[in-house]
Scaffold this active site. Structure first.
Site, PDB file in Angstrom:
ATOM      1  N   LYS A  35       0.855  -1.199   0.000  1.00  0.00           N
ATOM      2  CA  LYS A  35       0.000   0.000   0.000  1.00  0.00           C
ATOM      3  C   LYS A  35       0.887   1.244   0.000  1.00  0.00           C
ATOM      4  O   LYS A  35       2.095   1.156   0.252  1.00  0.00           O
ATOM      5  CB  LYS A  35      -0.944  -0.021   1.202  1.00  0.00           C
ATOM      6  CG  LYS A  35      -0.289   0.118   2.547  1.00  0.00           C
ATOM      7  CD  LYS A  35      -1.283  -0.242   3.640  1.00  0.00           C
ATOM      8  CE  LYS A  35      -0.621  -0.222   5.004  1.00  0.00           C
ATOM      9  NZ  LYS A  35      -0.963   0.928   5.814  1.00  0.00           N
ATOM     10  N   TYR A 256      18.591  29.530   8.443  1.00  0.00           N
ATOM     11  CA  TYR A 256      17.436  30.327   8.847  1.00  0.00           C
ATOM     12  C   TYR A 256      17.271  30.345  10.361  1.00  0.00           C
ATOM     13  O   TYR A 256      17.409  29.318  11.031  1.00  0.00           O
ATOM     14  CB  TYR A 256      16.158  29.754   8.229  1.00  0.00           C
ATOM     15  CG  TYR A 256      16.053  30.005   6.747  1.00  0.00           C
ATOM     16  CD1 TYR A 256      16.016  31.304   6.245  1.00  0.00           C
ATOM     17  CD2 TYR A 256      15.990  28.942   5.854  1.00  0.00           C
ATOM     18  CE1 TYR A 256      15.918  31.528   4.874  1.00  0.00           C
ATOM     19  CE2 TYR A 256      15.889  29.159   4.492  1.00  0.00           C
ATOM     20  CZ  TYR A 256      15.853  30.467   4.010  1.00  0.00           C
ATOM     21  OH  TYR A 256      15.760  30.696   2.672  1.00  0.00           O
TER      22      TYR A 256
HETATM   23  C1  PLP Z   1      -4.472  -4.088   7.870  1.00  0.00           C
HETATM   24  C2  PLP Z   1      -2.990  -3.947   7.820  1.00  0.00           C
HETATM   25  N1  PLP Z   1      -2.220  -5.021   7.755  1.00  0.00           N
HETATM   26  C3  PLP Z   1      -0.871  -4.953   7.714  1.00  0.00           C
HETATM   27  C4  PLP Z   1      -0.227  -3.730   7.758  1.00  0.00           C
HETATM   28  C5  PLP Z   1       1.282  -3.681   7.747  1.00  0.00           C
HETATM   29  O1  PLP Z   1       1.735  -3.117   8.952  1.00  0.00           O
HETATM   30  P1  PLP Z   1       3.280  -2.868   9.229  1.00  0.00           P
HETATM   31  O2  PLP Z   1       3.755  -1.932   8.164  1.00  0.00           O
HETATM   32  O3  PLP Z   1       3.309  -2.227  10.579  1.00  0.00           O
HETATM   33  O4  PLP Z   1       3.961  -4.181   9.163  1.00  0.00           O
HETATM   34  C6  PLP Z   1      -0.997  -2.567   7.844  1.00  0.00           C
HETATM   35  C7  PLP Z   1      -0.327  -1.279   7.921  1.00  0.00           C
HETATM   36  O5  PLP Z   1      -0.720  -0.342   8.546  1.00  0.00           O
HETATM   37  C8  PLP Z   1      -2.420  -2.675   7.863  1.00  0.00           C
HETATM   38  O6  PLP Z   1      -3.188  -1.580   7.944  1.00  0.00           O
END
Ligand code: PLP
Length: 364
Positions: A35, A256
């Protein structure tokens, strides 16, 4: 000539980290969580390194399309399921498995016309209170789904709120196991932190794990443990070069707001990287960087296109010297993304996801 800034995605490190996560739960299949454009790395750029995953988990139909366009015929899971009814047509067309976390998604499925029944992951809200059916409503949701001709296999899922912290996962595991005890179907519970910290625990053994951040070379429970502890490797390097050097006298200030004042003669370098490249502005004096692979610190404020670094530990550095903001330097030295993230009061997740589009990226 382009600005001397460059991000590199390390295919071998992705492969290594995925194998490391697989070893943490040897009986489970592994979702490669891609994702947010593979946590800022780019789906197309990580695909080769994550090819050994058993499936890809993501949020966005467009991202699912991109994974299919890469030739992936295996499982793809939409972690938040569908957002509107017509998304289900894409699920049918692209053969996507999808999470069902609320009644509205079941209503949409009930209206959906499909030849092939969908594979769904019914999500239990075991305590995170974000997505999922409350424990007392979970069985009814399962029964409703089970009765739909549009639904084939039903898998069971939950997500942990505290796998990386002292509270841990025991209570949520207890709720999940109690509610799902006599239900058929595959199960998936663990993210990176749960896989690494509790993968050997029989109570969380499941059919699938869903590691994201650790696969991308960040320790989910930093600073309790670092990537060396978990045997993870950086998968993204952000590197730049020095484009100027200044010699400061005592009392001289830098950048800055004159945020840093030299209390002794000090040689500083100016690197071509700023917050417009995705480097966090909250990193200020003391935040770690590598110059020619030697650890030193930022002095003064991060500006849009530049940062200033203390050259005391690297007197040989000058115009053109390599600066590593995170990742791996040419001499092999590692600065885990977790370190500048912590200096900025945030997490590796945010830094990798915020890499700016203007930074050229190569895959190695
Ligand atoms: C439903 C779900 N599964 C798995 C993950 C993977 O989590 P992580 O990146 O902490 O391993 C996420 C990430 O937020 C998630 O929302």
């Amino acid at each position: 000539m382009p600005r001397p800034i460059q991000a590199t995605i390390h295919t071998e490190a992705l492969r290594h980290n995925l194998a490391r996560l697989r070893a943490s739960a040897p009986d489970a299949k592994v979702w490669g969580v891609v994702k947010a454009d593979a946590y800022g790395h780019g789906i197309e750029r990580v695909f080769e390194g994550l090819r050994a995953a058993d499936g890809f988990a993501l949020l966005d139909l467009q991202e699912a399309q991109r994974v299919r366009a890469l030739g992936w015929r295996g499982p793809i899971l939409l972690l938040e399921g569908v957002f509107e009814a017509r998304d289900l047509e894409q699920c049918s067309r692209l053969n996507l498995w999808h999470t069902v976390h609320c009644d509205e998604q079941i209503d949409m499925l009930a209206m959906h016309k499909t030849r092939e029944p969908h594979r769904v992951f019914l999500k239990l809200n075991s305590g995170m209170n974000r997505l999922g059916f409350a424990p007392q409503r979970f069985r009814a949701a399962w029964t409703r789904l089970d009765a739909l001709p549009q639904v084939g296999e039903i898998s069971l899922m939950t997500h942990f709120s505290d796998a990386d912290g002292p509270k841990g996962i025991a209570q949520q595991v207890r709720v999940f196991n109690e509610i799902t005890r006599d239900l058929p179907g595959e199960r998936t519970l663990s993210n990176s932190a749960a896989s690494l910290r509790y993968g050997a625990d029989a109570a969380v053994r499941a059919d699938w794990i869903r590691p994201g951040i650790a696969v991308y070379g960040s320790a989910p429970d930093y600073p309790d443990h670092d990537i060396a502890h978990w045997n993870l490797q950086p998968t993204m390097t952000l590197a730049s070069r020095l484009i100027a050097v200044q010699q400061l006298a005592p009392g001289d200030t830098v950048g800055y707001g004159s945020h840093f004042t030299a209390d002794a003669p000090l040689r500083i370098g100016v690197a071509a990287c700023g917050y417009a490249d995705g480097y966090p502005r909250h990193c200020t004096t003391g935040a770690p960087v590598l110059v020619q692979g030697v650890r030193t610190r930022i002095v003064g404020r991060v500006s849009m296109d530049m940062i200033t670094v203390d050259l005391t530990p690297v007197p040989q550095a000058g115009f053109g010297s390599e600066v590593t903001l995170w990742g791996r330097a040419s001499n092999g030295a590692v600065l885990a993304i977790d370190e500048p993230a912590r200096a900025a009061g945030t997490l590796g997740y945010e830094l990798m996801c915020a890499l700016a589009p203007r930074v050229p990226v190569t895959v190695e």
